[in-house]
Design a protein around this motif. Sequence first.
Motif, mmCIF file in Angstrom:
data_model
loop_
_atom_site.group_PDB
_atom_site.id
_atom_site.type_symbol
_atom_site.label_atom_id
_atom_site.label_comp_id
_atom_site.label_asym_id
_atom_site.label_seq_id
_atom_site.Cartn_x
_atom_site.Cartn_y
_atom_site.Cartn_z
ATOM 1 N N GLY A 641 80.620 -127.333 -1.801
ATOM 2 C CA GLY A 641 80.693 -125.986 -2.336
ATOM 3 C C GLY A 641 81.316 -125.011 -1.348
ATOM 4 O O GLY A 641 81.876 -125.420 -0.309
ATOM 5 N N SER A 642 81.219 -123.709 -1.651
ATOM 6 C CA SER A 642 81.778 -122.683 -0.769
ATOM 7 C C SER A 642 80.898 -121.425 -0.850
ATOM 8 O O SER A 642 80.118 -121.258 -1.794
ATOM 9 C CB SER A 642 83.220 -122.332 -1.165
ATOM 10 O OG SER A 642 83.243 -121.723 -2.450
ATOM 11 N N LYS A 643 81.074 -120.594 0.161
ATOM 12 C CA LYS A 643 80.305 -119.339 0.213
ATOM 13 C C LYS A 643 81.136 -118.306 0.955
ATOM 14 O O LYS A 643 81.812 -118.626 1.944
ATOM 15 C CB LYS A 643 78.970 -119.552 0.923
ATOM 16 C CG LYS A 643 78.022 -118.371 0.785
ATOM 17 C CD LYS A 643 76.632 -118.726 1.252
ATOM 18 C CE LYS A 643 75.680 -117.584 0.994
ATOM 19 N NZ LYS A 643 74.289 -117.911 1.420
ATOM 20 N N THR A 644 81.069 -117.060 0.464
ATOM 21 C CA THR A 644 81.842 -115.965 1.051
ATOM 22 C C THR A 644 80.924 -114.761 1.281
ATOM 23 O O THR A 644 80.108 -114.437 0.414
ATOM 24 C CB THR A 644 83.000 -115.543 0.146
ATOM 25 O OG1 THR A 644 83.855 -116.660 -0.075
ATOM 26 C CG2 THR A 644 83.800 -114.393 0.777
ATOM 27 N N VAL A 645 81.067 -114.133 2.444
ATOM 28 C CA VAL A 645 80.363 -112.876 2.711
ATOM 29 C C VAL A 645 81.387 -111.856 3.200
ATOM 30 O O VAL A 645 82.424 -112.221 3.761
ATOM 31 C CB VAL A 645 79.255 -113.043 3.778
ATOM 32 C CG1 VAL A 645 78.158 -113.947 3.269
ATOM 33 C CG2 VAL A 645 79.831 -113.552 5.093
ATOM 34 N N SER A 646 81.093 -110.566 2.947
ATOM 35 C CA SER A 646 82.005 -109.486 3.337
ATOM 36 C C SER A 646 81.237 -108.425 4.098
ATOM 37 O O SER A 646 80.026 -108.241 3.915
ATOM 38 C CB SER A 646 82.672 -108.858 2.104
ATOM 39 O OG SER A 646 83.415 -109.816 1.395
ATOM 40 N N VAL A 647 81.969 -107.715 4.946
ATOM 41 C CA VAL A 647 81.387 -106.586 5.670
ATOM 42 C C VAL A 647 82.460 -105.508 5.795
ATOM 43 O O VAL A 647 83.636 -105.805 6.034
ATOM 44 C CB VAL A 647 80.876 -107.013 7.061
ATOM 45 C CG1 VAL A 647 81.997 -107.564 7.919
ATOM 46 C CG2 VAL A 647 80.216 -105.842 7.779
ATOM 47 N N LYS A 648 82.046 -104.265 5.582
ATOM 48 C CA LYS A 648 82.974 -103.140 5.715
ATOM 49 C C LYS A 648 82.942 -102.655 7.165
ATOM 50 O O LYS A 648 81.876 -102.410 7.716
ATOM 51 C CB LYS A 648 82.585 -102.002 4.781
ATOM 52 C CG LYS A 648 83.559 -100.827 4.828
ATOM 53 C CD LYS A 648 83.163 -99.732 3.850
ATOM 54 C CE LYS A 648 84.129 -98.556 3.926
ATOM 55 N NZ LYS A 648 83.746 -97.466 3.004
ATOM 56 N N VAL A 649 84.106 -102.513 7.761
ATOM 57 C CA VAL A 649 84.239 -102.064 9.150
ATOM 58 C C VAL A 649 84.891 -100.688 9.152
ATOM 59 O O VAL A 649 85.941 -100.490 8.536
ATOM 60 C CB VAL A 649 85.061 -103.057 9.998
ATOM 61 C CG1 VAL A 649 85.270 -102.499 11.398
ATOM 62 C CG2 VAL A 649 84.373 -104.408 10.055
ATOM 63 N N VAL A 650 84.247 -99.749 9.802
ATOM 64 C CA VAL A 650 84.785 -98.397 9.951
ATOM 65 C C VAL A 650 85.063 -98.158 11.434
ATOM 66 O O VAL A 650 84.145 -98.247 12.254
ATOM 67 C CB VAL A 650 83.802 -97.324 9.421
ATOM 68 C CG1 VAL A 650 84.375 -95.928 9.649
ATOM 69 C CG2 VAL A 650 83.517 -97.565 7.950
ATOM 70 N N VAL A 651 86.323 -97.904 11.762
ATOM 71 C CA VAL A 651 86.700 -97.609 13.153
ATOM 72 C C VAL A 651 86.641 -96.088 13.325
ATOM 73 O O VAL A 651 87.380 -95.343 12.670
ATOM 74 C CB VAL A 651 88.091 -98.156 13.496
ATOM 75 C CG1 VAL A 651 88.448 -97.804 14.936
ATOM 76 C CG2 VAL A 651 88.126 -99.667 13.289
#
Length: 817
Positions: A641-651
């Motif tokens: 299977g597969s898995k994806t995670v995301s994160v928002k980065v603010v500089v």
Amino acid sequence: RESDHRAWTPVSCTVTRQNATVQGLTEGKAYFFRIAAENIIGMGPFTETTKEIVIRDPITVPDRPEDLEVKAVTKDSVTLTWNPPKYNGGSDITMYVLESRLIGKEKFHKVTKEKMLDRKYTIEGLKEGDTYEYRVSACNIVGQGKPSFCTKPITCKDEIAPPTLDLDFRDKLIVRVGEAFSLTGRYSGKPAPKVTWLKDDIVVKDNDRTKIRTTPTTLCLGVLKSVREDSGKYCVTVENSTGSRKGFCQVNVVDRPSPPVGPVIFDEVHKDHMVVSWKPPLDDGGSEITNYIIEKKDAHRDLWMPVTSATVKTTCKIPKLLEGRDYQIRIYAENLYGISDPLISDEMKAKDRFRVPDAPEQPIIKNVTKDSAVVVWNKPYDGGKPITNYIVEKKETMATRWVRVTKDPIFPSTQFKVPDLLEGCQYEFRVSAENEIGVGDPSPPSKPIFARDPIAKPSPPVNPEAIDKTKNSVDLSWQPPRHDGNGKIIGYLVEYQKVGDEEWKKANLAPDSCPETNYKVTGLTEGLTYKFRVKAVNAAGESEPAYVPDPVEVKDRLEPPELILDANMAREQHVKAGDTLRLSAVIKGVPFPKVSWKKEDREVSPKADIEVTAVGSKLEIRNTVHEDGGTYSLTVENPAGSKTVSVKVVVLDKPGPPRNLQVSEVRSDSCYLTWMEPEDDGGSVITNYVVERKDVASAQWVAISSSSKKRSHMAKYLMEGTQYLFRVAAENQFGRGPYVETLKPIKAIDPLHPPGPPKNLHHVDVDKTEVSLVWNRPDRDGGAEITGYLVEYQEDGTDEWTKFQTVPMLDCVVTGL
């Protein structure tokens, strides 16, 4: 004859009437009288008065009493006073009769049976709101005289008057000790106020020295033979039901100060001078200490010699001493009111009393390791001055030069861990003590020691377990032993045993081939079951083995990917521009998944460093810029299977330049600037805008606003006719962004425009051929003074306006209609 005489005195010889007037008597004396009848034959016998008669004026009833006054009125009582009659009728007044009459009634009624010889009476039990008249009569032995004139009608009600207070003292009073002082004044109020004296918010009570005297109109607090404790803030409160008044006086009872506080401390003692110090007096006598008087005396002489009388400090240098002599110091405190009793020191010999510290005893060495040792020593005698530092030195046993182990001060601890020893070398140590005089002699050297760790075999590894397996291998993991035997763990030996066999086989031949706490055992046979054990190894040898609890069957394992996010991916990440961005996660799955990083569904920037290990992955971007912000995603994939995670980065960075800078409303001394917020706020709220201007003939920009939160500013104080450039920059918590400038210079002149329309045009009078109009000035004059107003009229039903005339004022009469 007089009552106290026996002899009779003739009054008249020939009285033919049956009465006679006797003259020449003395007022106040008592007399007897006798009468005899006489005819031609002769005088008959005398007839005497039976009682003596006192000579005085004739007695009548008294005159009417005078000055009948109402002294106090309440809701249920009236207090009256009066003066005696001018004439008492020749006899003493025996009583007074007080009468009252309720208004609306005709008769007076007697108020009391008391004699009221003190000419004052309070009628009680009256009804609130009733109105009375009063009169009083005097009585003597003859009877009751005429009544006095009536009082005015008196209504029973409480008289109310707020307290008043008139003081005879000021707000500050200075008194010498032993003198008396008094605080007096006058007061009034209805009902009669209550008088309270306070000192420092504590009620003052009458005693032997403090006297409180209060009359209905005066108040007084007196203190006899004042002492310092009488100082304080005195307050008198006059209070009744309508309010209160207060008066204050800060009384300061002053005296000479108490002696300085000892003991006298000899801060420095030398052969020719000393430095002494003391503490100020506990009581300065209520006045600031102006100076101290210091004297010295040879202990073997009786003569005190002055040192100084002009110091205000509590320390003094005593000069011109003879070495070896004992001296005493005497100190007085002085203020405006006198000199205190002295403070006398103990005897002190003039000699150099301080020296460097003694040498410490031989130090003891403990807790020796390969690169450090702890040196311990006892505190030596400090030479009379406190020890401020210890100096620890080392040397190799065969060397001759001693070396300080640290330049940092060592105090107050009497032990020190010496670092940076060379493993296997033999060392000696010594210690010196230091005070403000200097450095003392060093201690004897310590016993020699070798810089090395004491080593024993380690304890077994902790919690070995099989964490993964394939068809021909097993991954083992464990924790280091709880005790390493004071020797470095060189590595681990891993052994395995086929279930049913007795022989243990080595998975690795040498411990240094497995320095970590995990190992992959390979070369196993699929389908068989194995036992595993692990040993820790140091320089002293191998530990006892630690066993994996359960046998492991060798076969492939298939697990879908799993992501365990580190804290830097658990929520929206904020990173400051220039810092390093790190995103990482622990990855699980069998077989190990394929790892891919994306930013906004595209490949990440080439500047990003991506690292993939057997347990996870990490993305790192150094020197971040604003463009590095966005949504980053991590995808892991394997056959399960597969898995994806995301994160928002603010500089987070400084904001961009403001937009659309416009200049309007240009005047000779001002103009109005407006702008829009930057497209990019740098990831943080815009805190303020900085506005600057520059004369085109000057190279220097001048700030005209640095704290404005609005997106507009009125630039004032311009010089008429001068050309200016303006620029604006935005600021947030990370700094100031770039400026945006006006495209061309702005000249400070007033623009001329047509004036605005007049306001409130209306007629005030109408005739058959004329109309009277008035109006108000327009809101704006177009930059120049208004010279006149053009009046036009239009006939109803037509489109054309007809000019009438131009007028200078705010009114006009239109004629010819």
